[in-house]
Design a protein around this motif. Structure first.
Motif, short mmCIF file in Angstrom:
data_model
loop_
_atom_site.label_atom_id
_atom_site.label_comp_id
_atom_site.label_asym_id
_atom_site.label_seq_id
_atom_site.Cartn_x
_atom_site.Cartn_y
_atom_site.Cartn_z
N LEU A 3 0.83 -1.21 0.00
CA LEU A 3 0.00 0.00 0.00
C LEU A 3 0.86 1.25 0.00
O LEU A 3 0.60 2.20 -0.76
N LEU A 4 1.88 1.27 0.84
CA LEU A 4 2.75 2.44 0.91
C LEU A 4 3.46 2.69 -0.41
O LEU A 4 3.58 3.82 -0.87
N SER A 5 3.92 1.62 -1.05
CA SER A 5 4.60 1.75 -2.34
C SER A 5 3.67 2.30 -3.41
O SER A 5 4.03 3.22 -4.16
N ILE A 6 2.46 1.77 -3.47
CA ILE A 6 1.49 2.23 -4.46
C ILE A 6 1.05 3.66 -4.15
O ILE A 6 0.88 4.47 -5.06
N GLU A 7 0.87 3.96 -2.87
CA GLU A 7 0.51 5.33 -2.49
C GLU A 7 1.57 6.31 -2.98
O GLU A 7 1.24 7.35 -3.55
N ASN A 8 2.83 5.97 -2.76
CA ASN A 8 3.91 6.86 -3.20
C ASN A 8 3.89 7.06 -4.70
O ASN A 8 4.07 8.19 -5.20
N ASP A 9 3.67 5.99 -5.45
CA ASP A 9 3.65 6.07 -6.92
C ASP A 9 2.48 6.92 -7.41
O ASP A 9 2.65 7.80 -8.27
N LEU A 10 1.29 6.64 -6.87
CA LEU A 10 0.09 7.34 -7.34
C LEU A 10 0.12 8.83 -6.98
O LEU A 10 -0.23 9.68 -7.80
N THR A 11 0.54 9.14 -5.77
CA THR A 11 0.56 10.54 -5.36
C THR A 11 1.68 11.31 -6.05
O THR A 11 1.53 12.50 -6.34
N TYR A 12 2.78 10.63 -6.35
CA TYR A 12 3.85 11.28 -7.10
C TYR A 12 3.34 11.71 -8.48
O TYR A 12 3.62 12.82 -8.94
N GLN A 13 2.57 10.82 -9.12
CA GLN A 13 2.02 11.15 -10.43
C GLN A 13 1.07 12.33 -10.34
O GLN A 13 1.12 13.26 -11.16
N ARG A 14 0.19 12.34 -9.35
CA ARG A 14 -0.78 13.43 -9.21
C ARG A 14 -0.09 14.74 -8.87
O ARG A 14 -0.47 15.81 -9.37
N LEU A 15 0.93 14.69 -8.03
CA LEU A 15 1.66 15.91 -7.69
C LEU A 15 2.43 16.44 -8.89
O LEU A 15 2.56 17.65 -9.07
N SER A 16 2.92 15.53 -9.73
CA SER A 16 3.60 15.95 -10.95
C SER A 16 2.63 16.69 -11.88
O SER A 16 2.99 17.69 -12.51
N GLU A 17 1.40 16.19 -11.94
CA GLU A 17 0.38 16.85 -12.75
C GLU A 17 0.06 18.24 -12.20
O GLU A 17 -0.10 19.21 -12.96
N LEU A 18 -0.04 18.33 -10.88
CA LEU A 18 -0.33 19.62 -10.26
C LEU A 18 0.82 20.61 -10.43
O LEU A 18 0.61 21.82 -10.51
N HIS A 19 2.03 20.08 -10.50
CA HIS A 19 3.18 20.97 -10.71
C HIS A 19 3.06 21.68 -12.06
O HIS A 19 3.41 22.85 -12.19
N LEU A 20 2.56 20.95 -13.06
CA LEU A 20 2.39 21.52 -14.39
C LEU A 20 1.13 22.37 -14.49
O LEU A 20 1.10 23.37 -15.22
N HIS A 21 0.10 21.97 -13.76
CA HIS A 21 -1.19 22.66 -13.82
C HIS A 21 -1.69 22.90 -12.38
O HIS A 21 -2.51 22.13 -11.88
N PRO A 22 -1.21 23.93 -11.72
CA PRO A 22 -1.60 24.19 -10.33
C PRO A 22 -3.12 24.30 -10.17
O PRO A 22 -3.81 24.83 -11.03
N MET A 23 -3.61 23.76 -9.06
CA MET A 23 -5.04 23.78 -8.77
C MET A 23 -5.51 25.23 -8.59
O MET A 23 -4.98 25.97 -7.78
N LYS A 24 -6.52 25.60 -9.35
CA LYS A 24 -7.06 26.94 -9.24
C LYS A 24 -8.07 26.99 -8.09
O LYS A 24 -8.75 26.00 -7.79
N GLY A 25 -8.17 28.14 -7.44
CA GLY A 25 -9.11 28.29 -6.34
C GLY A 25 -8.95 29.64 -5.69
O GLY A 25 -8.16 30.48 -6.14
#
Length: 205
Positions: free
Chosen positions: A39-61
Motif C-alpha cells: 500500500l505504501l509503495s502504491i501510495e507513493n507512486d500514485l501521489t507522485y504522479q498526481r503531484l507531478s500533474e499539479l506541478h504543471l497545472h496548479p489547482m485553481k481556487g
C-alpha cells in the motif's frame, strides 16, 4: 515494516480507527490492498504522479478551505475514500495533539479569513513573506485537517499560494529532517526555524 508504521498517528485509547481495516492499522483503500508495504509503495507512486500533474497545472481556487480540500482530493483520489475530506478522528504524533476533529472546520475558516485579510501575502518582500508564511504554515499544520497526507496537501497548497505572490517554490531545496524539526519547533510558537526553511525553498529570492 509493521502495520503500525503505516498509520503514523496515535488515537485515544488505541481504539479501532474508522479509517482502517478491522484489527489492522492499514487504511481502507479503493484497491483493497491490506499489505502495508504494498500500500505504501502504491501510495507513493500514485501521489507522485498526481503531484507531478499539479506541478504543471496548479489547482485553481480562492485559497480558502475548499481550495485545500480540492488539492488533497486530487492527490489522493486514486486510493483513499477520505480524499478531500476533513478527518473525523482526533489524532496526535508523539506528544503533539493536533486539532480536535470537532473544531477543524471552524479553525480552518478562521485561519483562511486571516489569510484573506492579509491579502494572501501578495506584495510582501521576501523577508516579510517568509515570516508571515511560517506562521501560517505552523497554524495549518497544527490543525492537520486530514487523516493522512497533510504534509503533501499543505506543501502543494502553499506552492500555489507562493505563485500567487510571485514566488517560485521548490520543497527539495530544504532538508526533510530540517523541515520536520522546524514544524516540531513551531508547535511551541517558535517559528524561526520554519522561517529559514521557507527562505531556503524560494527559488527567485
Amino acid at each position: 515494516m509493521s502495520n503500525d508504521s503505516l498509520s503514523r498517528y496515535s488515537r485515544y485509547g488505541n481504539t479501532q480507527s474508522i479509517y482502517h481495516y478491522p484489527n489492522t492499522e492499514v487504511y481502507i483503500n479503493k484497491l483493497g490492498i491490506k499489505d502495508p508495504d504494498i500500500l505504501l509503495s502504491i501510495e507513493n507512486d500514485l501521489t507522485y504522479q498526481r503531484l507531478s500533474e499539479l506541478h504543471l497545472h496548479p489547482m485553481k481556487g480562492r485559497f480558502g478551505k475548499t481550495h485545500l480540500l480540492n488539492i488533497h482530493k486530487y492527490i489522493f483520489q486514486d486510493l483513499y475514500p477520505f480524499a478531500g475530506k476533513i478527518r473525523k478522528e482526533t489524532i496526535w504524533k508523539g506528544k503533539t495533539q493536533f486539532c480536535d476533529c470537532r473544531f477543524i472546520s471552524e479553525n480552518l475558516n478562521l485561519l483562511f479569513s486571516k489569510l484573506k485579510a492579509d491579502k494572501f501575502f501578495v506584495g510582501l518582500n521576501v523577508e516579510e513573506f517568509c515570516t508571515k508564511s511560517a506562521s501560517f504554515l505552523a497554524e495549518l499544520n497544527m490543525i492537520h485537517p486530514f487523516r493522512e497526507g497533510n504534509g503533501r496537501a499543505i506543501r502543494e497548497y502553499f506552492r500555489c499560494l507562493a505563485l500567487k505572490c510571485g514566488y517560485r517554490i521548490d520543497w527539495s531545496l530544504t532538508d526533510k529532517d530540517k523541515l520536520l524539526n522546524a514544524f516540531i519547533y513551531a508547535v511551541d510558537k517558535y517559528n524561526s526555524r520554519l522561517v529559514e526553511c521557507v527562505y531556503d525553498i524560494i527559488e527567485n529570492k
